[in-house]
Each structure stands twice: as C-alpha cells, then as structure tokens.
Design a protein around this motif. Structure first.
Motif, short mmCIF file in Angstrom:
data_model
loop_
_atom_site.label_atom_id
_atom_site.label_comp_id
_atom_site.label_asym_id
_atom_site.label_seq_id
_atom_site.Cartn_x
_atom_site.Cartn_y
_atom_site.Cartn_z
N ALA A 90 -3.79 2.26 8.41
CA ALA A 90 -3.09 1.42 7.30
C ALA A 90 -3.98 0.01 6.95
N ASP A 91 -4.20 -0.41 5.94
CA ASP A 91 -4.76 -1.68 5.50
C ASP A 91 -3.74 -2.76 5.46
N CYS A 92 -3.91 -3.62 6.50
CA CYS A 92 -2.90 -4.64 6.64
C CYS A 92 -3.55 -5.94 6.57
N SER A 93 -4.58 -5.94 5.81
CA SER A 93 -5.31 -7.35 5.38
C SER A 93 -4.99 -7.32 3.83
N HIS A 94 -5.32 -6.57 2.92
CA HIS A 94 -5.23 -6.61 1.41
C HIS A 94 -3.85 -6.46 1.11
N TRP A 95 -3.51 -6.84 -0.27
CA TRP A 95 -2.22 -6.88 -0.81
C TRP A 95 -1.90 -5.93 -2.01
N CYS A 96 -0.71 -5.46 -2.25
CA CYS A 96 -0.51 -4.65 -3.23
C CYS A 96 -0.39 -5.52 -4.52
N LEU A 97 -0.80 -4.96 -5.67
CA LEU A 97 -0.61 -5.72 -6.79
C LEU A 97 0.26 -4.84 -7.88
N PRO A 98 1.23 -5.37 -8.65
CA PRO A 98 1.73 -6.75 -8.38
C PRO A 98 2.29 -6.97 -7.02
N GLY A 99 2.24 -8.27 -6.70
CA GLY A 99 2.74 -8.65 -5.40
C GLY A 99 2.23 -10.07 -4.72
N VAL A 100 2.52 -10.35 -3.48
CA VAL A 100 2.08 -11.65 -3.00
C VAL A 100 1.01 -12.46 -3.55
N PRO A 101 -0.11 -11.69 -3.86
CA PRO A 101 -1.25 -12.75 -4.58
C PRO A 101 -0.66 -13.49 -5.78
N ASP A 102 0.22 -12.95 -6.36
CA ASP A 102 0.50 -13.32 -7.82
C ASP A 102 1.17 -14.67 -7.66
#
Length: 435
Positions: free
Chosen positions: A411-423
C-alpha cells in the motif's frame, strides 16, 4: 470696582454651567449616534477578528448549549480577509455530498497520471471524494474554474519539489483544464525533469519541476531515483534554479526525502561530476542538520533571485504519511473514512523537528524582506487516512508474491488519489494567489 468684580464672577459662573450642559447633551447625542450606527458594525467586527486561539477554543468547547458557533452557523459567516484575520489551516473535515465535490471526474482529465488514478485501478468506494475542508470561524472562496482561469491569464505557475508536489500539480491541471477553452499543450523536457501544461489562448502555464531535495542530489533523475544511499551537494542549487526564475508563482516543497537516518554530503563541487560515483568523497550527516543546511541554501537563493513584488512565493507544508496508524492498527490500506477527532489525532510518521526547521527558515526569510507564505496542510492531512492511493495505482515495479498475498504491504500511504485531498490544498493555495 466691587460691582465689576461681581459681574465678572457671574459671567464666569454662567459660562461654566453652559459648558457643562453643552458637553452633557453633546455626549448623550454622540453616544446615541454611535450605538445606533454601530450595532451591526460591531457584530461584523466580532465575526472577522477571531484569532487562532479563539477559534481553537471554540472548536474544543463541548460544554456550551448555544448554537452560535455550530456547523450551520459557521457556514453562513461572511468570508474574511485571508491576509489578516482567517487561519484557513485550522478547521475540520465536513462530509459534503452535494454537487460541489468532487471538483472534476477522472475521465474529465485525460492526462491524469496512472499513479494517482485510483478508480481506474479498481477503487470502488467513493465517499473519500465528498469531504471538504471547513476552517474554524471563517471560510475561503468556493472554487470557480472559469474565474480562476481569467485571473491567471498570462501567468506561469511552477511547482518545484518531489512526487507530492507532482501530485498537487496534477490536481491543479485537472481542476482547471475543463475551464480553459482553446488549444492546450502538454509535454516534458529536460529528460523528464520539467513537465508543462500550457493554455495557448490564455497564455497560462502550469508546470512541475522535479527537485525532491531542492539542492542537487543523486535522485534528480526522475526515471532512476530509487537509491539506497542519498548523496547531495548541499550548497548546489543554481544550475537547476535557473529554470525557476521566470515564474509568476513559485510553489516549493521538500520534506519526505529527508526522512532518513543520515545523508551523505558529497565533497565534489562541480555539477559536472557524478553523484553516482561510488568512489566519491563525502561527509555523512544526520538528516535534520542536512535538511536545515539545504533549506538555508534554498533561502539564500530565494533572497538573491526572487522579487516578491513580481513573483508570489509559497512553500507547501509536510503532508501526512499513514504508514503506521498506531500500535497494531495497520496502515492506510482498506481505510474509507477520515479521522474526525481532528484536533487530537497525529500520525506517528510526522517529524515535528523537521516542521520546526522549515518554519524557522521561512520566518528568517520573511524577516529579511522576502514574502513567502507557508501553505500549512500538515494538520488537515493528518486525518485523511482514507485518501491515499494504497494499492489502487500503477506500480512501476512488479509486486512480489508476498505483496500480492498481503496487499497492505504494497500500500502506498504517501500519495493521494485524484480527485481527492490535493484538490483542497489547491483551493487553499488559490485563495492566497488570488487574494
């Protein structure tokens, strides 16, 4: 003679009494006018001058029976000045299944990288797309792509940093591209170090430059940056920084790559010498000290080369990595809900000493006249254990049999799904860029 003295005393007595009445009635009139005209104004002042300590106290107050500061009332408060009175980074996550979120769909962003396209790679749940950030006691402008595009005409936005900054850059491109009519160009340069998205008709560029440690390192080649040993030239930044100086908005980050026990400082001075040379001379240094020195090199460059009357300068705060949620609690794999106890939760991987080093560096830069704004997303990412890509992404290296049997290990627990939190990071960033 005596008569004249008596008349003088009488005149003086009358003057004193007249003055008394004038001041008395004048004071009453002034007080009445002030109270009548400032009842509503006084209410506005109370709403817009909440300090951080006040809003934190409001957020933590569970004893009051009043609804003055409950969720519904807080949403109706008129947006305040981003500059003076509103801490946009102190707040809570609110579930919002209205049409506002997500801000775009995966299929609407054809250049969305496979690394962040979670639904394309099998993620079935969607509630993680429907959370918005609500600051305590204030608000920030709702995202309006067309308005943002108009105000960004003729500007170049440049994200500089590691893959988390690329995560955010890709989010910004996806947020804006559907609102930009006309010809759009996309591409890479400098052997994949520079990525460009350009809207020709609006003369807007949204670019990303790969520089995970800001200073020169043996991880500066994007296609070959996984190394057991991390070598850096702690004072070398000019060669790469010459590609940054023409930007109208600069957004930096550098944090995750420094979370190592130690860093090797190369003694080779010239940029032409290879940092991959196993025989090079180096000095080993603990990561905290090396991080401080690297930020000092960056801040000296910013002081010498960035004119903040023309270029807006930002630094992104560290984002949470939910590799360990707690003792015997696993990691981010399988998580579908955020932590709502956001005022007390703090994931164990965030290094407070590094955060203090970053804040101290930026404060010194400000004291020297360089206006740099920290976009402090650290606390608001702490709670979003549900927003990571986990196993729903393209892997550039084949998974081992053990990882296939135990997907949480991959599991990658560093990067974020898009759309998602970085928006949300970009909504906050735009609030400062366009204020």
């Amino acid at each position: 003679m005596r008569k004249n003295n008596a008349m003088g005393l009488w005149d003086m007595s009358n003057m004193i009494h007249c003055s008394f009445f004038i001041f008395f009635f004048g004071g009453l009139a002034t007080l009445s006018f002030y109270r009548y005209n400032n009842q509503e104004a006084g209410f506005r002042i109370i709403k817009v001058t909440l300090t951080n300590s006040t809003t934190n106290a409001i957020a933590n107050n569970t004893l009051t029976n009043t609804r003055v500061f409950d969720h519904e009332t807080r949403l109706t408060i008129k947006p305040t000045s981003v500059r003076r009175t509103c801490d946009l980074f102190s707040g809570r996550w609110v579930h919002d299944n209205s049409s506002r979120y997500p801000l775009y769909k995966e299929h609407e962003c054809p250049n969305l990288e496979d690394t962040f396209a979670c639904q394309m790679y099998g993620r079935k749940d969607s509630k993680y797309l429907q959370w918005r950030w609500q600051p305590h006691g204030c608000d920030f402008p709702r995202f309006d792509g067309k308005s943002v595009v108009e105000r960004l005409r003729g500007r170049r936005l440049l994200f500089v940093g590691d893959s988390l900054n690329r995560n955010q850059w890709m989010s910004m491109v996806c947020m804006l591209r559907s609102s930009i009519p006309g010809v759009k160009l996309e591409g890479g340069a400098l052997n994949g170090i520079l990525h460009t998205f350009r809207a020709i008709d609006y003369n807007i560029s949204i670019d990303f430059y790969w520089a995970p440690m800001l200073v020169e390192s043996n991880g500066d080649i994007p296609s070959d940056h996984h190394r057991e040993n991390r070598f850096v030239r702690i004072k070398a930044i000019e060669e790469k920084a010459r590609h940054w100086v023409d930007a109208d908005v600069l957004i930096f980050n550098s944090y995750h790559w420094w979370r190592l026990p130690g860093v090797k400082l190369s003694k080779s001075v010239g940029s032409g010498s290879s940092l991959d040379d196993p025989n090079q001379e180096y000095e080993e240094m603990d990561s905290l000290r090396a991080y401080k020195l690297a930020l000092r090199t960056w801040s000296k460059w910013a002081y010498s080369h960035v004119d903040t009357s023309k270029t807006k300068l930002f630094f992104m705060g560290a984002t949470a990595t939910h590799s360990r949620l707690g003792k015997n609690q696993g990691n981010c794999y399988g998580e579908t809900e955020p932590v709502l106890d956001d005022d007390v939760f703090w994931e164990s991987g965030t290094n407070l000493q590094m955060l203090n080093i970053l804040e101290s560096t930026l404060n010194k830069l400000k004291s020297n006249g360089v206006n740099v704004q920290l976009i402090n997303v650290t606390q608001l990412t702490q709670c979003r254990k549900d927003g990571h890509t986990t196993v729903y992404r393209k892997y550039w290296r084949p998974l081992s049999e053990l990882q296939k049997k135990n997907p949480e290990k991959a599991a990658d627990c560093s990067h974020w799904c898009l759309p998602g939190v970085p928006d949300i990071w970009n909504e906050l960033l735009l609030a400062y860029i366009l204020r």
